[in-house]
Design an enzyme around this catalytic site. Structure first.
Site, PDB file in Angstrom:
ATOM      1  N   PRO A  60      24.991  33.365 -16.547  1.00 29.89           N
ATOM      2  CA  PRO A  60      24.958  32.069 -17.211  1.00 29.89           C
ATOM      3  C   PRO A  60      24.390  32.103 -18.623  1.00 29.89           C
ATOM      4  CG  PRO A  60      23.374  32.172 -15.394  1.00 29.89           C
ATOM      5  CD  PRO A  60      24.259  33.373 -15.277  1.00 29.89           C
ATOM      6  N   ASN A  61      25.060  31.350 -19.476  1.00 28.50           N
ATOM      7  CA  ASN A  61      24.655  31.101 -20.866  1.00 28.50           C
ATOM      8  C   ASN A  61      24.853  32.294 -21.792  1.00 28.50           C
ATOM      9  OD1 ASN A  61      23.743  28.390 -20.331  1.00 28.50           O
ATOM     10  ND2 ASN A  61      22.032  29.324 -19.236  1.00 28.50           N
ATOM     11  N   TYR A  99      17.986  35.845 -29.182  1.00 29.29           N
ATOM     12  CA  TYR A  99      19.196  36.590 -28.789  1.00 29.29           C
ATOM     13  C   TYR A  99      20.048  37.058 -29.966  1.00 29.29           C
ATOM     14  CZ  TYR A  99      17.833  34.694 -24.277  1.00 29.29           C
ATOM     15  OH  TYR A  99      17.116  34.376 -23.144  1.00 29.29           O
ATOM     16  N   ASN A 103      24.144  41.762 -16.796  1.00 29.77           N
ATOM     17  CA  ASN A 103      23.099  40.871 -17.292  1.00 29.77           C
ATOM     18  C   ASN A 103      23.294  39.564 -16.547  1.00 29.77           C
ATOM     19  OD1 ASN A 103      21.324  39.212 -18.596  1.00 29.77           O
ATOM     20  ND2 ASN A 103      21.951  39.781 -20.669  1.00 29.77           N
ATOM     21  N   ALA A 113      19.481  34.158 -16.146  1.00 34.23           N
ATOM     22  CA  ALA A 113      18.392  33.590 -15.351  1.00 34.23           C
ATOM     23  C   ALA A 113      18.529  33.889 -13.863  1.00 34.23           C
ATOM     24  CB  ALA A 113      18.310  32.078 -15.575  1.00 34.23           C
ATOM     25  N   GLU A 165      20.701  46.962 -14.623  1.00 35.09           N
ATOM     26  CA  GLU A 165      20.266  45.618 -15.027  1.00 35.09           C
ATOM     27  C   GLU A 165      20.037  45.630 -16.538  1.00 35.09           C
ATOM     28  OE1 GLU A 165      16.812  44.066 -12.885  1.00 35.09           O
ATOM     29  OE2 GLU A 165      16.303  42.831 -14.628  1.00 35.09           O
ATOM     30  N   HIS A 214      19.216  43.402 -20.168  1.00 35.88           N
ATOM     31  CA  HIS A 214      18.775  42.175 -20.845  1.00 35.88           C
ATOM     32  C   HIS A 214      18.732  42.401 -22.339  1.00 35.88           C
ATOM     33  CE1 HIS A 214      17.757  40.319 -17.073  1.00 35.88           C
ATOM     34  NE2 HIS A 214      17.149  41.433 -16.739  1.00 35.88           N
ATOM     35  N   ARG A 265       8.002  38.141 -22.079  1.00 36.02           N
ATOM     36  CA  ARG A 265       8.249  36.696 -22.142  1.00 36.02           C
ATOM     37  C   ARG A 265       7.490  35.969 -21.019  1.00 36.02           C
ATOM     38  NH1 ARG A 265      14.471  35.626 -23.008  1.00 36.02           N
ATOM     39  NH2 ARG A 265      13.628  33.525 -23.428  1.00 36.02           N
TER      40      ARG A 265
HETATM   41  C1  DQA Z   1      18.330  37.378 -20.483  1.00 28.98           C
HETATM   42  C2  DQA Z   1      16.889  37.066 -20.101  1.00 28.98           C
HETATM   43  C3  DQA Z   1      16.830  35.980 -19.032  1.00 28.98           C
HETATM   44  O1  DQA Z   1      15.488  35.689 -18.696  1.00 28.98           O
HETATM   45  C4  DQA Z   1      17.475  34.717 -19.540  1.00 28.98           C
HETATM   46  O2  DQA Z   1      17.498  33.729 -18.540  1.00 28.98           O
HETATM   47  C5  DQA Z   1      18.839  34.936 -20.096  1.00 28.98           C
HETATM   48  C6  DQA Z   1      19.073  36.128 -20.917  1.00 28.98           C
HETATM   49  C7  DQA Z   1      18.421  38.400 -21.613  1.00 28.98           C
HETATM   50  O3  DQA Z   1      19.509  38.971 -21.797  1.00 28.98           O
HETATM   51  O4  DQA Z   1      17.454  38.630 -22.353  1.00 28.98           O
HETATM   52  O5  DQA Z   1      19.729  34.123 -19.949  1.00 28.98           O
HETATM   53  O6  DQA Z   1      18.973  37.938 -19.340  1.00 28.98           O
END
Ligand code: DQA
Length: 145
Positions: A9-10, A22, A71, A74, A95, A97, A104
């Site tokens: 997501p996102n 980001y 990735n 959340a 995994e 990020h 964080r």
């Molecule tokens: C993320 C880190 C996560 O905590 C966050 O919810 C994201 C992006 C990252 O790529 O840094 O959506 O996965």
């Protein structure tokens, strides 16, 4: 070699969303440059904002590809189901990020998928994805690529 990149997501909004965290580059243009960098790799790119769709994709590609760079956004922090799906398939997973989640908020320090993954690569900006691809290609899952 086939590599699946799964974004949760996102992550489709990278480049627009919180650029101080980001960055300014869009996910689409970054992934396009990544694909061009590895002409011998067949990439299967996937993004969804929905947990079940991510699980469907893990099940769809997870017995076929040579590795999964995921990735989960959340969902990383609370989806036991995505962790279970990664455990259920045969492809090794990493995994990924963009940000340094350990630096964080405390709720981002928890990962429900890391035990299903060979390693965690986080905090290198979008280059985290390139590092994950290199780890899959070389079979070296030491997170310090
Ligand atoms: C993320 C880190 C996560 O905590 C966050 O919810 C994201 C992006 C990252 O790529 O840094 O959506 O996965």
């Amino acid at each position: 070699m086939k590599i699946s990149i799964i974004n949760g997501p996102n992550l489709n909004l990278v480049g627009v969303r919180e650029p101080e965290i980001y960055g300014n580059m869009s996910m689409d243009s970054y992934l396009q440059s990544l694909v061009e960098r590895y002409p011998d790799v067949e990439f299967i790119l996937f993004q969804s904002n929905h947990e079940g769709s991510i699980i469907d994709e893990i099940q769809r590609v997870g017995f076929d590809v040579d590795g999964i760079a995921i990735n989960a956004g959340a969902y990383t922090h609370y989806s036991i189901a995505i962790g279970d799906a990664l455990k259920a398939v045969t492809a090794p997973a990493i995994e990924v990020h963009i940000s340094d989640v350990q630096a964080r908020e405390p709720y981002r320090h928890i990962s429900m998928i890391k035990d299903s993954c060979r390693c965690v690569i986080a905090g290198y900006g979008l280059d985290s994805y390139r590092r994950a691809v290199d780890a899959i290609i070389t079979g070296n899952y030491n997170a310090e690529q």
